[in-house]
Design a protein around this motif. Structure first.
Motif, mmCIF file in Angstrom:
data_model
loop_
_atom_site.group_PDB
_atom_site.id
_atom_site.type_symbol
_atom_site.label_atom_id
_atom_site.label_comp_id
_atom_site.label_asym_id
_atom_site.label_seq_id
_atom_site.Cartn_x
_atom_site.Cartn_y
_atom_site.Cartn_z
ATOM 1 N N GLY A 40 0.616 -1.271 0.525
ATOM 2 C CA GLY A 40 -0.345 0.092 -0.094
ATOM 3 C C GLY A 40 1.278 1.273 0.323
ATOM 4 N N ASP A 41 0.774 2.170 -0.846
ATOM 5 C CA ASP A 41 1.187 3.465 -0.510
ATOM 6 C C ASP A 41 1.237 4.082 1.035
ATOM 7 O OD1 ASP A 41 1.037 3.831 -3.344
ATOM 8 O OD2 ASP A 41 -1.586 4.638 -2.459
ATOM 9 N N ASP A 42 0.539 3.496 2.082
ATOM 10 C CA ASP A 42 1.500 3.842 3.367
ATOM 11 C C ASP A 42 2.590 3.125 3.896
ATOM 12 O OD1 ASP A 42 -0.109 2.031 3.526
ATOM 13 O OD2 ASP A 42 -1.526 2.579 5.337
ATOM 14 N N GLU A 43 3.101 2.219 2.995
ATOM 15 C CA GLU A 43 4.005 1.172 3.766
ATOM 16 C C GLU A 43 5.081 2.167 3.443
ATOM 17 O OE1 GLU A 43 4.270 -2.094 4.873
ATOM 18 O OE2 GLU A 43 2.314 -3.123 3.884
ATOM 19 N N PRO A 44 5.997 1.921 4.880
ATOM 20 C CA PRO A 44 7.538 2.438 4.451
ATOM 21 C C PRO A 44 8.498 1.782 3.614
ATOM 22 C CG PRO A 44 7.520 0.925 6.365
ATOM 23 C CD PRO A 44 5.669 0.313 6.094
ATOM 24 N N SER A 45 9.258 2.879 3.063
ATOM 25 C CA SER A 45 9.880 2.581 2.098
ATOM 26 C C SER A 45 10.985 2.103 1.977
ATOM 27 C CB SER A 45 10.878 3.483 1.095
ATOM 28 O OG SER A 45 11.630 4.438 2.442
ATOM 29 N N TRP A 46 11.507 1.636 3.099
ATOM 30 C CA TRP A 46 12.733 0.187 3.457
ATOM 31 C C TRP A 46 11.752 -1.075 2.918
ATOM 32 C CZ3 TRP A 46 11.350 -3.068 7.291
ATOM 33 C CH2 TRP A 46 10.884 -2.883 9.170
ATOM 34 N N ALA A 47 9.929 -1.425 3.012
ATOM 35 C CA ALA A 47 9.864 -2.697 3.690
ATOM 36 C C ALA A 47 9.066 -3.233 2.434
ATOM 37 C CB ALA A 47 8.307 -2.255 3.893
ATOM 38 N N GLY A 48 10.048 -4.612 2.629
ATOM 39 C CA GLY A 48 9.719 -5.202 0.419
ATOM 40 C C GLY A 48 10.033 -6.482 1.415
ATOM 41 N N TYR A 49 10.884 -7.366 -0.113
ATOM 42 C CA TYR A 49 10.961 -8.943 -0.066
ATOM 43 C C TYR A 49 12.441 -8.722 -0.293
ATOM 44 C CZ TYR A 49 5.692 -9.027 -1.103
ATOM 45 O OH TYR A 49 4.339 -8.553 -1.459
ATOM 46 N N CYS A 50 13.624 -7.717 0.540
ATOM 47 C CA CYS A 50 14.312 -8.228 0.250
ATOM 48 C C CYS A 50 14.893 -9.394 0.929
ATOM 49 C CB CYS A 50 15.259 -7.377 1.490
ATOM 50 S SG CYS A 50 15.083 -7.059 2.720
ATOM 51 N N HIS A 51 14.381 -9.734 2.294
ATOM 52 C CA HIS A 51 14.341 -11.521 2.681
ATOM 53 C C HIS A 51 14.393 -12.242 1.074
ATOM 54 C CE1 HIS A 51 9.959 -11.075 2.735
ATOM 55 N NE2 HIS A 51 9.477 -11.725 2.951
ATOM 56 N N GLY A 52 13.589 -12.142 0.531
ATOM 57 C CA GLY A 52 13.315 -13.063 -0.905
ATOM 58 C C GLY A 52 14.682 -13.085 -1.773
ATOM 59 N N TRP A 53 14.542 -11.623 -2.049
ATOM 60 C CA TRP A 53 15.688 -11.288 -3.046
ATOM 61 C C TRP A 53 16.881 -12.643 -2.802
ATOM 62 C CZ3 TRP A 53 19.618 -7.369 -1.994
ATOM 63 C CH2 TRP A 53 20.742 -7.805 -2.311
ATOM 64 N N ALA A 54 17.631 -11.737 -1.704
ATOM 65 C CA ALA A 54 18.709 -12.521 -0.807
ATOM 66 C C ALA A 54 19.160 -13.626 -0.706
ATOM 67 C CB ALA A 54 19.219 -12.354 0.719
ATOM 68 N N THR A 55 17.912 -13.989 -0.831
ATOM 69 C CA THR A 55 18.114 -15.937 -0.705
ATOM 70 C C THR A 55 17.896 -16.169 -2.595
ATOM 71 O OG1 THR A 55 17.039 -15.895 1.492
ATOM 72 C CG2 THR A 55 17.134 -18.068 -0.466
ATOM 73 N N ALA A 56 17.646 -15.766 -3.327
ATOM 74 C CA ALA A 56 17.001 -16.344 -4.420
ATOM 75 C C ALA A 56 18.550 -15.951 -5.440
ATOM 76 C CB ALA A 56 16.150 -15.610 -5.789
ATOM 77 N N ALA A 57 19.290 -14.581 -5.065
ATOM 78 C CA ALA A 57 20.508 -14.292 -5.871
ATOM 79 C C ALA A 57 21.383 -15.457 -5.488
ATOM 80 C CB ALA A 57 20.612 -12.773 -4.678
ATOM 81 N N ASN A 58 21.777 -15.552 -4.379
ATOM 82 C CA ASN A 58 22.179 -16.326 -3.882
ATOM 83 C C ASN A 58 21.997 -17.950 -3.907
ATOM 84 O OD1 ASN A 58 24.645 -16.275 -1.688
ATOM 85 N ND2 ASN A 58 23.035 -15.441 0.107
ATOM 86 N N ARG A 59 20.940 -18.385 -4.816
ATOM 87 C CA ARG A 59 20.327 -20.085 -4.836
ATOM 88 C C ARG A 59 19.835 -19.902 -5.965
ATOM 89 N NH1 ARG A 59 15.788 -22.611 -1.735
ATOM 90 N NH2 ARG A 59 16.878 -22.575 -0.321
ATOM 91 N N HIS A 60 20.356 -19.520 -6.925
ATOM 92 C CA HIS A 60 19.660 -19.403 -7.929
ATOM 93 C C HIS A 60 20.811 -18.440 -9.150
ATOM 94 C CE1 HIS A 60 15.674 -21.102 -7.519
ATOM 95 N NE2 HIS A 60 16.238 -20.254 -6.609
ATOM 96 N N GLU A 61 21.029 -19.535 -10.247
ATOM 97 C CA GLU A 61 21.424 -18.750 -11.463
ATOM 98 C C GLU A 61 21.241 -17.076 -11.960
ATOM 99 O OE1 GLU A 61 24.871 -19.613 -12.506
ATOM 100 O OE2 GLU A 61 24.886 -20.833 -10.991
ATOM 101 N N GLU A 62 21.661 -16.460 -12.202
ATOM 102 C CA GLU A 62 20.676 -14.966 -12.799
ATOM 103 C C GLU A 62 20.421 -15.284 -14.333
ATOM 104 O OE1 GLU A 62 21.813 -9.944 -13.570
ATOM 105 O OE2 GLU A 62 23.551 -12.083 -13.887
ATOM 106 N N PRO A 63 18.817 -15.016 -14.056
ATOM 107 C CA PRO A 63 17.946 -15.254 -15.363
ATOM 108 C C PRO A 63 18.399 -14.320 -16.553
ATOM 109 C CG PRO A 63 16.753 -14.263 -13.334
ATOM 110 C CD PRO A 63 18.478 -14.085 -13.099
ATOM 111 N N SER A 64 18.074 -14.800 -17.081
ATOM 112 C CA SER A 64 18.222 -13.502 -18.787
ATOM 113 C C SER A 64 16.585 -13.558 -19.407
ATOM 114 C CB SER A 64 19.351 -14.755 -19.581
ATOM 115 O OG SER A 64 20.613 -14.888 -19.788
ATOM 116 N N PRO A 65 16.748 -12.369 -20.315
ATOM 117 C CA PRO A 65 15.209 -12.427 -20.411
ATOM 118 C C PRO A 65 15.425 -13.516 -21.475
ATOM 119 C CG PRO A 65 16.452 -10.218 -21.294
ATOM 120 C CD PRO A 65 17.608 -11.484 -20.578
#
Length: 333
Positions: A149-174
């Motif tokens: 929502g618009d009222d969420e703090p700017s830092w709130a997101g899915y960094c816990h998922g991004w950090a894990t995905a970046a560690n576990r998976h090869e970088e995807p191509s288009p």
């Protein structure tokens, strides 16, 4: 069943940042001046490793002999930079190429029949996923939009998922795919990264998931809610545990982990990919040492992690858009 490790590290003070410098030479050890080295590491905080800092809770085969632990290490595969998909923009339902957030209108099946692949390429990652599986009701898109929502703090997101995905998976191509109705759907690199981020952040951690790819997450350290380093909740990761995790996972096992690098209330999970340590000096146990301590090592450790960037169509590893940051910590073990 996979296991993940996340640590929050606040007990050791950051000395200086070194932004965007992933390349360096691994160090030799050196001796330093006792007074200058120890003035950063002296503390009245209890040094014993409690339950929150017991590395054996999630890994029984760690090496605990200090002289057998490498003073430097680097993952052979660097985690890729990606977006953390802020919830105040709509998370993975954010149309990142046109910057449309919550107020856009999804395309109907009739409209899609007349849309060009270039038009479809501009949709959000979740819209593309919904279309790929033939869900013209956009179930995932609406679910993700409802989580923010618009009222969420700017830092709130899915960094816990991004950090894990970046560690576990090869970088995807288009990639361009087609749904059951033959609709052509172009995915950019960041579109796929967004779906991997959601998968690692929300799907595999769900208590309703019983598949063999579900995940158990282990957290080392306590939860800081005030940002006051003398608050017991902000003592966080024991320096000895921190050194054990770095030297075992990165140095010996070549396995990454996520670290919450913010010492306050905000949570910024980053995938750690390298470190280098130096022994500044040694000293006898102090009154704050664990009763089993026979000698203290004053350490200086530089830790490098991958950081977030705005979404991009092409992969970023080995380009100027791949970003890392580092901090140097002084602590005693």
């Amino acid at each position: 069943m996979y296991t993940l490790l996340t640590i929050g590290f606040i007990a050791c003070s950051p000395i200086h940042p070194d932004n965007n410098s992933p390349e360096y030479t691994l160090p030799d050890t050196f001796e330093g001046d006792v007074e200058s080295a120890t003035r950063y590491s002296d503390t009245s905080i209890d040094s014993a490793m409690d339950w929150y800092n017991d590395a054996a809770r999630f890994e029984e085969d760690y090496e605990y002999t200090f002289t057998e632990l490498p003073l430097a290490g680097r993952l052979s595969k660097t985690p890729w930079s990606g977006d953390y998909w802020a919830k105040n923009k709509g998370g993975m339902a954010y149309r990142w190429q046109t910057e449309e957030q919550f107020d856009y209108t999804v395309l109907t099946k009739d409209e899609l029949e007349h849309a060009s692949p270039e038009d479809i390429a501009l949709l959000s990652p979740t819209e593309k996923y919904d279309l790929y599986v033939g869900n013209y009701d956009y179930a995932l898109t609406h679910r993700v939009l409802a989580e923010g929502g618009d009222d969420e703090p700017s830092w709130a997101g899915y960094c816990h998922g991004w950090a894990t995905a970046a560690n576990r998976h090869e970088e995807p191509s288009p990639i361009t795919v087609y749904n059951p109705d033959g609709l052509e759907i172009p995915f950019g690199s960041s579109d796929v990264k967004a779906l991997l981020t959601y998968f690692e952040g929300d799907v595999v951690r769900s208590s309703f998931v019983g598949h063999d790819w579900s995940t158990t997450t282990y957290t080392i350290g306590t939860l800081c809610t005030s940002g006051d380093i003398m608050d017991p909740g902000c003592y966080d990761t024991n320096p000895g545990t921190f050194h054990l995790i770095l030297s075992n996972r990165i140095g010996l096992m070549e396995e990454g982990f996520n670290m919450d690098v913010d010492k306050g209330y905000e949570k910024w999970n980053q995938p750690v990919h390298s470190y280098r340590s130096s022994i500044l000096t040694t000293r006898p146990p102090t009154s704050f040492s664990d009763e089993r301590t026979v000698v203290e090592y004053i350490m200086e450790t530089e830790v490098h992690w991958t950081v977030e960037i705005h979404p991009m169509w092409e992969p970023v590893l080995h380009t100027e858009y791949q970003k890392s940051e580092s901090k140097t910590y002084i602590y005693s073990v």
